[in-house]
Design a protein around this motif. Sequence first.
Motif, PDB file in Angstrom:
ATOM      1  N   ILE A  35       0.837  -1.288   0.019  1.00 58.45           N
ATOM      2  CA  ILE A  35      -0.056  -0.085  -0.166  1.00 58.45           C
ATOM      3  C   ILE A  35       0.840   1.354   0.104  1.00 58.45           C
ATOM      4  O   ILE A  35       0.633   2.313  -0.880  1.00 58.45           O
ATOM      5  CB  ILE A  35      -0.782  -0.023   1.115  1.00 58.45           C
ATOM      6  CG1 ILE A  35      -1.829  -1.301   1.143  1.00 58.45           C
ATOM      7  CG2 ILE A  35      -1.839   1.329   1.172  1.00 58.45           C
ATOM      8  CD1 ILE A  35      -2.939  -1.283   2.487  1.00 58.45           C
ATOM      9  N   ALA A  36       1.756   1.286   0.882  1.00 58.54           N
ATOM     10  CA  ALA A  36       2.780   2.369   1.047  1.00 58.54           C
ATOM     11  C   ALA A  36       3.502   2.601  -0.458  1.00 58.54           C
ATOM     12  O   ALA A  36       3.478   3.844  -0.669  1.00 58.54           O
ATOM     13  CB  ALA A  36       3.727   2.184   2.125  1.00 58.54           C
ATOM     14  N   TRP A  37       3.979   1.508  -1.119  1.00 55.63           N
ATOM     15  CA  TRP A  37       4.502   1.649  -2.361  1.00 55.63           C
ATOM     16  C   TRP A  37       3.744   2.209  -3.436  1.00 55.63           C
ATOM     17  O   TRP A  37       3.941   3.316  -4.225  1.00 55.63           O
ATOM     18  CB  TRP A  37       5.184   0.533  -2.981  1.00 55.63           C
ATOM     19  CG  TRP A  37       5.761   0.312  -4.398  1.00 55.63           C
ATOM     20  CD1 TRP A  37       7.243   0.606  -4.473  1.00 55.63           C
ATOM     21  CD2 TRP A  37       5.087   0.035  -5.475  1.00 55.63           C
ATOM     22  NE1 TRP A  37       7.412   0.647  -5.882  1.00 55.63           N
ATOM     23  CE2 TRP A  37       6.153   0.348  -6.447  1.00 55.63           C
ATOM     24  CE3 TRP A  37       3.867  -0.234  -5.788  1.00 55.63           C
ATOM     25  CZ2 TRP A  37       5.788   0.161  -7.686  1.00 55.63           C
ATOM     26  CZ3 TRP A  37       3.385  -0.298  -7.199  1.00 55.63           C
ATOM     27  CH2 TRP A  37       4.388  -0.195  -8.166  1.00 55.63           C
ATOM     28  N   GLY A  38       2.418   1.674  -3.510  1.00 53.19           N
ATOM     29  CA  GLY A  38       1.427   2.267  -4.246  1.00 53.19           C
ATOM     30  C   GLY A  38       1.253   3.755  -4.226  1.00 53.19           C
ATOM     31  O   GLY A  38       1.025   4.450  -5.101  1.00 53.19           O
ATOM     32  N   ALA A  39       0.918   3.994  -3.029  1.00 50.00           N
ATOM     33  CA  ALA A  39       0.544   5.566  -2.722  1.00 50.00           C
ATOM     34  C   ALA A  39       1.767   6.452  -3.075  1.00 50.00           C
ATOM     35  O   ALA A  39       1.365   7.506  -3.689  1.00 50.00           O
ATOM     36  CB  ALA A  39       0.246   5.651  -0.980  1.00 50.00           C
ATOM     37  N   GLY A  40       2.983   5.992  -2.695  1.00 47.32           N
ATOM     38  CA  GLY A  40       4.104   6.718  -3.038  1.00 47.32           C
ATOM     39  C   GLY A  40       4.285   6.830  -4.660  1.00 47.32           C
ATOM     40  O   GLY A  40       4.615   7.951  -5.097  1.00 47.32           O
ATOM     41  N   SER A  41       4.296   5.787  -5.334  1.00 46.65           N
ATOM     42  CA  SER A  41       4.518   5.829  -6.770  1.00 46.65           C
ATOM     43  C   SER A  41       3.454   6.586  -7.365  1.00 46.65           C
ATOM     44  O   SER A  41       3.737   7.195  -8.668  1.00 46.65           O
ATOM     45  CB  SER A  41       4.823   4.446  -7.398  1.00 46.65           C
ATOM     46  OG  SER A  41       3.560   3.578  -7.197  1.00 46.65           O
ATOM     47  N   ALA A  42       2.331   6.529  -6.853  1.00 49.81           N
ATOM     48  CA  ALA A  42       1.156   7.042  -7.673  1.00 49.81           C
ATOM     49  C   ALA A  42       1.320   8.597  -7.799  1.00 49.81           C
ATOM     50  O   ALA A  42       0.717   9.343  -8.649  1.00 49.81           O
ATOM     51  CB  ALA A  42      -0.012   6.986  -6.546  1.00 49.81           C
ATOM     52  N   GLN A  43       2.278   9.339  -6.878  1.00 54.92           N
ATOM     53  CA  GLN A  43       2.419  10.468  -6.780  1.00 54.92           C
ATOM     54  C   GLN A  43       2.968  11.092  -8.353  1.00 54.92           C
ATOM     55  O   GLN A  43       2.985  12.114  -8.628  1.00 54.92           O
ATOM     56  CB  GLN A  43       3.057  11.160  -5.769  1.00 54.92           C
ATOM     57  CG  GLN A  43       2.663  10.825  -4.291  1.00 54.92           C
ATOM     58  CD  GLN A  43       1.063  11.429  -4.257  1.00 54.92           C
ATOM     59  OE1 GLN A  43       1.048  12.643  -4.483  1.00 54.92           O
ATOM     60  NE2 GLN A  43       0.537  10.608  -3.761  1.00 54.92           N
ATOM     61  N   LEU A  44       3.894  10.040  -8.738  1.00 55.27           N
ATOM     62  CA  LEU A  44       4.655  10.372  -9.904  1.00 55.27           C
ATOM     63  C   LEU A  44       3.465  10.571 -11.043  1.00 55.27           C
ATOM     64  O   LEU A  44       3.681  11.618 -11.999  1.00 55.27           O
ATOM     65  CB  LEU A  44       5.500   9.054 -10.259  1.00 55.27           C
ATOM     66  CG  LEU A  44       6.553   9.084  -9.314  1.00 55.27           C
ATOM     67  CD1 LEU A  44       7.511   7.989  -9.802  1.00 55.27           C
ATOM     68  CD2 LEU A  44       7.524  10.427  -9.450  1.00 55.27           C
ATOM     69  N   GLY A  45       2.294   9.775 -10.977  1.00 51.33           N
ATOM     70  CA  GLY A  45       1.337   9.894 -12.029  1.00 51.33           C
ATOM     71  C   GLY A  45       0.595  11.466 -11.853  1.00 51.33           C
ATOM     72  O   GLY A  45       0.422  11.892 -12.916  1.00 51.33           O
ATOM     73  N   ALA A  46       0.801  11.808 -10.438  1.00 49.31           N
ATOM     74  CA  ALA A  46       0.039  13.226 -10.129  1.00 49.31           C
ATOM     75  C   ALA A  46       1.027  14.224 -10.924  1.00 49.31           C
ATOM     76  O   ALA A  46       0.311  15.132 -11.745  1.00 49.31           O
ATOM     77  CB  ALA A  46      -0.210  13.197  -8.732  1.00 49.31           C
ATOM     78  N   ILE A  47       2.247  14.098 -10.785  1.00 48.03           N
ATOM     79  CA  ILE A  47       3.073  15.086 -11.404  1.00 48.03           C
ATOM     80  C   ILE A  47       3.016  14.992 -13.010  1.00 48.03           C
ATOM     81  O   ILE A  47       2.739  16.058 -13.611  1.00 48.03           O
ATOM     82  CB  ILE A  47       4.519  14.732 -10.967  1.00 48.03           C
ATOM     83  CG1 ILE A  47       4.630  15.138  -9.627  1.00 48.03           C
ATOM     84  CG2 ILE A  47       5.488  15.716 -11.545  1.00 48.03           C
ATOM     85  CD1 ILE A  47       5.872  14.600  -8.832  1.00 48.03           C
ATOM     86  N   LEU A  48       2.828  13.622 -13.651  1.00 47.56           N
ATOM     87  CA  LEU A  48       2.622  13.679 -15.045  1.00 47.56           C
ATOM     88  C   LEU A  48       1.530  14.506 -15.329  1.00 47.56           C
ATOM     89  O   LEU A  48       1.498  15.320 -16.508  1.00 47.56           O
ATOM     90  CB  LEU A  48       2.650  12.195 -15.407  1.00 47.56           C
ATOM     91  CG  LEU A  48       2.226  12.189 -17.038  1.00 47.56           C
ATOM     92  CD1 LEU A  48       3.290  12.764 -17.737  1.00 47.56           C
ATOM     93  CD2 LEU A  48       2.226  10.495 -17.257  1.00 47.56           C
ATOM     94  N   GLY A  49       0.182  14.344 -14.586  1.00 49.23           N
ATOM     95  CA  GLY A  49      -0.950  14.935 -15.109  1.00 49.23           C
ATOM     96  C   GLY A  49      -0.842  16.294 -15.004  1.00 49.23           C
ATOM     97  O   GLY A  49      -1.451  17.079 -15.767  1.00 49.23           O
ATOM     98  N   ALA A  50      -0.240  16.978 -13.832  1.00 49.06           N
ATOM     99  CA  ALA A  50       0.132  18.388 -13.830  1.00 49.06           C
ATOM    100  C   ALA A  50       0.864  19.079 -14.826  1.00 49.06           C
ATOM    101  O   ALA A  50       0.561  19.940 -15.244  1.00 49.06           O
ATOM    102  CB  ALA A  50       1.019  18.531 -12.113  1.00 49.06           C
ATOM    103  N   VAL A  51       2.004  18.460 -15.162  1.00 49.60           N
ATOM    104  CA  VAL A  51       2.880  19.067 -16.170  1.00 49.60           C
ATOM    105  C   VAL A  51       2.403  19.093 -17.443  1.00 49.60           C
ATOM    106  O   VAL A  51       2.512  19.686 -18.624  1.00 49.60           O
ATOM    107  CB  VAL A  51       4.227  18.507 -16.091  1.00 49.60           C
ATOM    108  CG1 VAL A  51       4.551  18.651 -14.897  1.00 49.60           C
ATOM    109  CG2 VAL A  51       4.074  17.031 -16.545  1.00 49.60           C
TER     110      VAL A  51
END
Length: 442
Positions: free
Chosen positions: A293-309
């Motif tokens: 769960i911790a790995w999933g939550a952390g790596s998901a932030q990279l997806g959020a950054i991709l959406g942002a840029v």
Amino acid sequence: MVLCGRAHSTLESQGDNLAKRTVPVTRVYYGWIIVAAMIAIGGMTMIITGPTFSLFIDPMQEDLGFSTQLFGWANTARILTAAVSGLYIGKLLDRHGPRILLAIAGSVTALVAISMGFFHPAWWLIGGFMAMGLVAMQGPASFYTSPSVAKWFVRDRAKALGILSIAAPAGLIFGFPATEWIIDKHGWETGWVVMGVASIVVIIPVSLIFLRRQPEDIGLLPDGDVPSEEESTGDALVSGASTEHQWTRAEAIRTREFWQLSTVFSLFVLATNSMLIFRVVHFVSNGVDPSLIAWGAGSAQLGAILGAVTMGRQVAFAGLERLSALNILVMVACFVLTVSMATPLMMIVAMYTWSWSNNMNGALQGTLFASYFGRRHAGAIRSVSLTTNMLFAAAAAPLAGYVNDATGSFNAIWWPMIGVLLLSAFLMATSKPPKLRVKATA
């Protein structure tokens, strides 16, 4: 005779009108310095007032005997006080800019955090969080960051606010493991002190050195444009500032469109905050390993950054309203995956869709309000909507907890929340810019 004319429906049309009188500047526009400064401030604020708070609950309960309910009331107290104070801070932000306001807010937040490491009565946990709320420091400091950046852009507003939304995931990527390590190695008291000192080091100097109110204050135009040869600088500043109609707060809140947008995002935060602090508990109870769960939550932030840029390009392709509605439907998918989760892969996809949609929501909200109502009074106008959002957010978690206690499952609240999100998406898809009533001249 009263004529009705539609306000500019998209950022592209606003940019086209501005471009008729200006030409792009070739050097780095100071608005991008504002964006970078706000990313640093928002990321730091996210660390100190965001989900990292959950890391302190277990060790503080063990040492001080605090109840779980006390931590819930502390967080609710901060949300409610921020909802009230934000109404006044928005107007101050429009009048004076974020430079001094954020330096003061950062100082208060830092001192509260440091005090938590030395002063431990139960009443101060709630009182300290209320102090943070009084200066509207909540999450990535949305009361300050988004309206301030919106003032510097018209044509590139979606791109700028998308990049700004990197602050939240970036703060979590670096702040969450760092805070966890400090608490594990040096104790929770040291964790509070380090977060407070880090806030002083980052927020105060960045605010005082780099932040300014709006481009016209330093002789610039939105988006970094410069006057064309046919115009003087003074004329261009006036015409550039008036490219989009500048609604006052009193005018904006009298429109149906303002309350339709506010309802869209209030329903969104009602649904998401019913799940926010209970997702991990739900996944663990369904047999998912906490480390996964911790790995999933952390790596998901990279997806959020991709959406942002890439948000600027997404808006150009789909349009603001359609993209915002689609983003809400992504959260619907997240809810369905979470409620019906049967495999670890479903949990990971739920984490990614959550991070993408939740992070994009803030950037799209700021872009929509500035596009509909202009940038001059962005702080005052957004503060009313954000206050409404926060009132819904404050009610969501206690409601979800009550339903879970009564039924033994979060599914009894999360399935209805899918309907709430679908209503939010429908209202967003049918939203249109407000009509501007203009008196005809003889």
